[in-house]
Design an enzyme around this catalytic site. Sequence first.
Site, PDB file in Angstrom:
ATOM      1  CG  ASP A 288      66.307  38.942 -81.302  1.00 35.45           C
ATOM      2  OD1 ASP A 288      66.707  39.312 -80.178  1.00 35.45           O
ATOM      3  OD2 ASP A 288      65.100  38.921 -81.617  1.00 35.45           O
ATOM      4  CB  ALA A 289      71.789  36.638 -79.001  1.00 34.27           C
ATOM      5  CE  LYS A 290      64.417  39.526 -77.239  1.00 30.46           C
ATOM      6  NZ  LYS A 290      64.430  38.930 -78.582  1.00 30.46           N
ATOM      7  NE  ARG A 291      74.200  35.186 -76.668  1.00 34.23           N
ATOM      8  CZ  ARG A 291      73.547  34.076 -77.002  1.00 34.23           C
ATOM      9  NH1 ARG A 291      72.403  33.754 -76.431  1.00 34.23           N
ATOM     10  NH2 ARG A 291      74.039  33.267 -77.920  1.00 34.23           N
TER      11      ARG A 291
END
Lengths: 272, 272
Positions: free
Chosen positions: B93-96
């Site tokens: 979960d990094a929402k790049r």
Amino acid sequence: MTFRSRLAAAWQSNNSLLCVGLDPDLNKFPAHLKGRPDAVFEFCRAIVDATADLACAFKPQIAYFAALRAEDQLEALIEHIHARHPQVPVVLDAKRGDIGATAQQYAREAFERYQADALTVNPYMGFDSVEPYLEWKDRGLIVLCRTSNPGGSDLQFLEMAGGRKLYQHVAELVATKWNPHGQAALVVGATFPQELADVRAIVGDLPLLVPGIGAQGGDVEATVKAGRTADGSGLMISSSRAILYAGQGEDFAEAARAVALATRDEVNRYRG
Amino acid sequence: MTFRSRLAAAWQSNNSLLCVGLDPDLNKFPAHLKGRPDAVFEFCRAIVDATADLACAFKPQIAYFAALRAEDQLEALIEHIHARHPQVPVVLDAKRGDIGATAQQYAREAFERYQADALTVNPYMGFDSVEPYLEWKDRGLIVLCRTSNPGGSDLQFLEMAGGRKLYQHVAELVATKWNPHGQAALVVGATFPQELADVRAIVGDLPLLVPGIGAQGGDVEATVKAGRTADGSGLMISSSRAILYAGQGEDFAEAARAVALATRDEVNRYRG
């Protein structure tokens, strides 16, 4: 001292609106640096030292460091900039965006661990995803508005009920509601000068970070004229690849300086 | 084997739609782990080992690791999951979200360095910011659509010309244009069951990652009924804090397992 006042001081002391982007790509490094364990730091340090009197900001792009497991070299690089070139603020380009509890962790990463002066963030998750960063009152927050890539139009250029585009709505939100302490700035690409002028009209004298000149092909004259404030500043015009990889030899930093100087001076011709 | 087939296998083998979120916060750790240099790894490892037969996915939130300079412990944790619990895929979960050249670096970070099975990404910069990840054809890409935080409405709930909301437009873009090889999924918060139903109607049987139950207060029955596919699956219902910090003592992993088991079973009651 706030990010905005540090940025204004750098505009003046270096007579520059140029932001030097630091996107270290090992494949493009000069041969003599390849294979060195500290190649990323050494490459960026040389660029920084060669351009620090020409830049209003340095902008390391964290993805390039993360892909190389080089977070420690990013820490060392920012520490070096603060120590040797304290007049040039550091914008950490990470485009973070997450719920409040997670944003607090990203704020610690950017502002405590890396000691960045400002951070780029993504507005899609709304104000409570931006608010935690504002607790660091001496730091800046640069919100994505209209980005320079072709796909930027997929969402940002959508027309809303009422006739405005999404990026115009974001510009107004940031200028009127998301900036209680004067920490905000916006990202607006150089590839769309008319939209840059548009954003400038909406946000008054808020600083704008403008990628898209150089390798991405944005026109410098049109960009500066569209985005400048009344006093001929207000912009961080960002160039990365065109400066970083101007030379391939041991004199790569001199080649980078030459391009940075030419770019700064070209920008200055149109500050009015 | 694709992310989607691995996820479907985990739904079945563990009879579970529960995604266990890994958000390690040192302040909430049991006393006996505090001060250990590998506390982050050890805490998460214990949670993982205690819940691996109850979960359809593990979801480490990279911000918590980055704030603690614990990237090496995140690498070790994902390696541990793949080695010991290969039936449970890992969602980073990094929402790049960034332009193509930068997205390539983030893809290397997520898929090569961390060996994640899937990554969360932000749609604001459009398709060319998503496309580079799709080259890893065995990995998944989970695009933010309607998030569970209050501020999620600031942009996502805006009405577009034509009457649709922005999140509905994103759902349709992903389902029809951003998913050429069947790698895509969407993030839709549990705090808005009607909108979850709405997205389900738009995207067919695309997997949905659903945060917002547990600490954030989403209703399990309404969530499952609104989001399930015809075969009673299609969901990764994510819970982090309620599981991770269920106990404060040396038996924290057992306490976490008890909450995970109860949550999985509660979800299963409404799969229809």
